[in-house]
Enzyme design. Structure first.
Site, PDB file in Angstrom:
ATOM      1  N   GLY A 147      -4.450 -23.795  -3.909  1.00  0.00           N
ATOM      2  CA  GLY A 147      -5.708 -23.862  -4.643  1.00  0.00           C
ATOM      3  C   GLY A 147      -5.556 -24.162  -6.121  1.00  0.00           C
ATOM      4  O   GLY A 147      -6.543 -24.182  -6.850  1.00  0.00           O
ATOM      5  N   HIS A 148      -4.339 -24.425  -6.591  1.00  0.00           N
ATOM      6  CA  HIS A 148      -4.112 -24.630  -8.037  1.00  0.00           C
ATOM      7  C   HIS A 148      -3.228 -25.839  -8.264  1.00  0.00           C
ATOM      8  O   HIS A 148      -2.033 -25.687  -8.498  1.00  0.00           O
ATOM      9  CB  HIS A 148      -3.458 -23.384  -8.623  1.00  0.00           C
ATOM     10  CG  HIS A 148      -3.630 -23.248 -10.103  1.00  0.00           C
ATOM     11  ND1 HIS A 148      -2.758 -23.793 -11.015  1.00  0.00           N
ATOM     12  CD2 HIS A 148      -4.585 -22.627 -10.830  1.00  0.00           C
ATOM     13  CE1 HIS A 148      -3.142 -23.488 -12.232  1.00  0.00           C
ATOM     14  NE2 HIS A 148      -4.252 -22.781 -12.148  1.00  0.00           N
ATOM     15  N   PHE A 149      -3.597 -26.950  -8.291  1.00  0.00           N
ATOM     16  CA  PHE A 149      -4.891 -27.535  -8.006  1.00  0.00           C
ATOM     17  C   PHE A 149      -4.678 -28.554  -6.896  1.00  0.00           C
ATOM     18  O   PHE A 149      -3.728 -29.337  -7.000  1.00  0.00           O
ATOM     19  CB  PHE A 149      -5.439 -28.248  -9.247  1.00  0.00           C
ATOM     20  CG  PHE A 149      -5.641 -27.324 -10.433  1.00  0.00           C
ATOM     21  CD1 PHE A 149      -6.756 -26.515 -10.490  1.00  0.00           C
ATOM     22  CD2 PHE A 149      -4.727 -27.279 -11.465  1.00  0.00           C
ATOM     23  CE1 PHE A 149      -6.966 -25.677 -11.595  1.00  0.00           C
ATOM     24  CE2 PHE A 149      -4.927 -26.437 -12.558  1.00  0.00           C
ATOM     25  CZ  PHE A 149      -6.044 -25.634 -12.622  1.00  0.00           C
ATOM     26  N   THR A 182      -0.175 -27.498  -9.918  1.00  0.00           N
ATOM     27  CA  THR A 182       0.335 -27.024 -11.199  1.00  0.00           C
ATOM     28  C   THR A 182       0.540 -25.516 -11.088  1.00  0.00           C
ATOM     29  O   THR A 182      -0.352 -24.800 -10.639  1.00  0.00           O
ATOM     30  CB  THR A 182      -0.672 -27.336 -12.324  1.00  0.00           C
ATOM     31  OG1 THR A 182      -0.949 -28.741 -12.320  1.00  0.00           O
ATOM     32  CG2 THR A 182      -0.143 -26.928 -13.678  1.00  0.00           C
TER      33      THR A 182
END
Length: 152
Positions: free
Chosen positions: A46-48, A53
């Site tokens: 979920g990042h990203f 990252t």
């Protein structure tokens, strides 16, 4: 100098929060260790999406764990039932993103150690370029588990 099994004797964190793979250098006041950052890290989901990252808090966690190993090594046998808890971060700066495939190298230096607290200057690098830095304040506390006894 220390492999993951030796690190796990000092740190209490386990997957997915064990964020240091190896310690390469150590003396009483300095330590160098690293985390191999892979696309399999759970936070990349979920990042990203599309631009993975490493979150800044996870960079700080990895850097803090390297510093915690240094404190554990400095305490020696006395440290088997203690752990360095993060108490604060001063002057934290993020310079560049950390991406899958990077090797996050952390160098830490003890600035001050007291009986129950201390401070370390910590710097993270990827390819010899600074990606993050800060001063970590820690307090020493007791662990919930008793240290393993070695058989004679």
């Amino acid at each position: 100098m220390l492999d993951i099994l030796e690190i796990m004797k000092i740190l209490k964190q386990r997957y997915p929060f064990l964020m240091v793979d190896r310690i390469t250098e150590y003396d009483d006041m300095h330590i160098t260790g690293y985390k191999n950052v892979t696309i399999n890290e759970p936070f990349f989901q979920g990042h990203f999406p599309g631009d993975p990252t490493m979150p800044g808090v996870m960079i700080l966690e990895s850097m803090g764990q390297v510093a915690s190993v240094m404190v554990g090594l400095k305490l020696g046998k006395e440290g088997l039932n203690k752990i360095a808890f993060l108490a604060g971060v001063d002057n934290a700066r993020f310079r560049k993103p950390v991406k899958p495939g990077d090797k996050l190298v952390t160098k830490a230096e003890l600035i001050k150690v007291r009986s129950s607290s201390g401070k370390a200057k910590v710097t993270g690098y990827v390819n010899d370029e600074i990606v993050a830095e800060g001063e970590f304040l820690f307090m020493l506390g007791s662990t919930l588990t008793k240290p393993e006894k070695k058989e004679a």
